[in-house]
Scaffold this motif. Structure first.
Motif, PDB file in Angstrom:
ATOM      1  N   HIS A 106      26.120  -1.665 -27.856  1.00  0.00           N
ATOM      2  CA  HIS A 106      27.433  -2.202 -27.514  1.00  0.00           C
ATOM      3  C   HIS A 106      28.068  -2.602 -28.840  1.00  0.00           C
ATOM      4  CE1 HIS A 106      25.177  -5.857 -28.090  1.00  0.00           C
ATOM      5  NE2 HIS A 106      26.308  -6.511 -28.225  1.00  0.00           N
ATOM      6  N   HIS A 146      25.499  -2.633 -32.076  1.00  0.00           N
ATOM      7  CA  HIS A 146      24.042  -2.796 -32.201  1.00  0.00           C
ATOM      8  C   HIS A 146      23.422  -2.685 -30.808  1.00  0.00           C
ATOM      9  CE1 HIS A 146      24.124  -7.191 -31.023  1.00  0.00           C
ATOM     10  NE2 HIS A 146      25.390  -6.942 -31.250  1.00  0.00           N
ATOM     11  N   ASN A 205      20.653  -4.561 -29.517  1.00  0.00           N
ATOM     12  CA  ASN A 205      19.804  -5.660 -29.062  1.00  0.00           C
ATOM     13  C   ASN A 205      18.339  -5.240 -28.937  1.00  0.00           C
ATOM     14  OD1 ASN A 205      21.847  -7.550 -28.977  1.00  0.00           O
ATOM     15  ND2 ASN A 205      22.405  -7.060 -26.887  1.00  0.00           N
ATOM     16  N   GLU A 260      21.027 -10.058 -24.674  1.00  0.00           N
ATOM     17  CA  GLU A 260      22.070 -10.927 -25.236  1.00  0.00           C
ATOM     18  C   GLU A 260      23.061 -11.318 -24.139  1.00  0.00           C
ATOM     19  OE1 GLU A 260      24.438  -9.266 -28.649  1.00  0.00           O
ATOM     20  OE2 GLU A 260      26.062  -9.741 -27.277  1.00  0.00           O
TER      21      GLU A 260
HETATM   22 FE   LIG Z   1      25.965  -8.225 -29.506  1.00  0.00          FE
END
Ligand SMILES: [Fe+2]
Length: 387
Positions: free
Chosen positions: A338, A302, A304, A309
């Motif tokens: 990532h 995903h 972010n 994060e």
């Molecule tokens: Fe993550």
């Protein structure tokens, strides 16, 4: 806020004379102080001092906390390998700020000496995550013991001394807004819902008041934003005979988090532990892995979106990561994907549970690295997903 608590001696009605116990210094009253949040708008505690909490002898400048952020030339992932953090200072002066925005300052701390003087953060709630070590937080509310993997939540304007028994290692969050229990976990009556990942029994406050009756000059280092001011009080401020309310420091141990799991991967909001304006704190606790026969047991990739994060790796083997070590912080910033490291999907297929423990801080606004953070930065981390 933690649940209502009452310790020591308080009068039957608030804002009425709390007279000395018979035999204590003759006639007289204890001095009421109302400790509020959001002006007078939200949670409060009322406490009773031996002496007025206003007896200030001197107010002197004490410098400022240096936080120098760096302008990065690129947007990229970071791993800050803070296992090699050099021990320095005391539980306050030894804090090394690493990631910063207007809502939160994240620091690591590995102190080498006891706290030199009383300290009070007048503009931030603090969450001190105890990675290693145990000890006691001393405040006007009474001693609060802490142990490894405790979140020690300290409301702003709490004067304290954080005493470690031996070595200690911490992750410190300073929150510009109020750190609270997520509203989604509370029922309309303010109680933690059945099904929430923790309950009131997991929140631990001070157990007894300890009155320091000392007419002796005592300094308190007060932080507001980055400025430091040294107050010299004419007496020791820990002179409270009783208090009641919702504002007090408390601990919550990460191992008491009851993870919510499913047949397939659950998104990070199920791991939320605390809420604050501009960020959330989540606990990745040891848990059963997803039970669907075809489940992919590590998180999906995903980007972010509209969030930064941060993960702080505390203990155990982190199933979706390769090459991260204990006490590392990863920053996966907004807008670039990532996901699980190569090989981790296959490796997790036969696993039924994970022993990982990590603290996640997701922010709404972008985080900046500090100059100190660069010392720990693994420049190869953005390429660690290549086979
Ligand atoms: Fe993550």
């Amino acid at each position: 806020m933690p649940p209502y608590r009452k310790l020591g001696s308080v009068p039957r009605k608030r804002h009425t004379a709390h007279r000395h116990e018979p035999g204590f210094r003759g006639e007289g009253i204890y001095y009421e102080e109302v400790l509020t949040t959001a002006g007078f708008g939200r949670a409060y505690t009322i406490c009773y001092h031996l002496r007025p909490p206003t007896r200030v002898r001197t107010v002197e400048p004490a410098g400022a906390v240096a936080i120098e952020t760096v302008a990065e030339p690129v947007l990229r992932h970071h791993q800050l390998r803070t296992l090699k953090l050099k021990p320095t200072g005391d539980p306050v002066s030894g804090r090394v700020p690493l990631l910063v925005n207007d809502d939160v300052i994240m620091s690591r701390c590995r102190p080498v000496e006891p706290q030199r003087e009383l300290y009070r953060n007048s503009t931030a709630d603090e969450v001190v995550f105890i990675h290693r070590g145990r000890g006691t937080l001393h405040t006007i509310f009474g001693p609060l013991p802490f142990r490894p993997f405790d979140y020690v939540v300290i409301p702003r304007c709490t004067t304290y001394r954080l005493e470690l028994e031996g070595d200690g290692e911490m992750l410190v969050l300073e929150a510009a807004g109020n750190v609270v229990i997520p509203a989604k976990y509370l029922n309309a009556d303010g109680q933690l819902r059945l099904g929430a990942p923790y309950s009131e029994r997991d929140l631990h406050g001070p157990q007894e008041t300890v009155v320091v009756d000392r007419e002796q000059d005592t300094t308190v280092l007060v932080k507001d934003g980055r400025r430091l001011t040294r107050y010299t009080m004419a007496h020791h401020p820990f002179d409270v005979v009783g208090w009641d309310g919702l504002v007090y420091p408390f601990t919550f141990n990460a191992d008491d988090f009851e993870p919510i799991t499913g047949t397939v991967h659950q998104p990070p909001p199920v791991q939320q532990t605390f809420d604050a304006p501009g960020f959330v704190v989540c606990t990745f606790a040891p848990r059963m892995l997803d039970t669907h026969p075809e489940a992919i047991k590590v998180p999906y990739a995903h980007s972010n979106v509209q969030a930064d994060e941060v993960l702080y790796y505390v203990r155990g083997h982190f199933g979706s990561r390769r090459g991260v070590e204990e006490a590392s912080l990863t920053l996966h910033p907004r807008g670039v994907p990532h996901g699980p490291h190569p090989g981790t999907i296959v490796a997790s297929r036969s696993m039924t549970r994970t022993d990982e423990l990590a603290v996640m801080v997701d922010t709404v606004r972008p985080l900046a690295l500090t100059r100190q953070a660069l010392e720990f930065d693994d420049a190869d981390y953005p390429y660690s997903w290549m086979e």
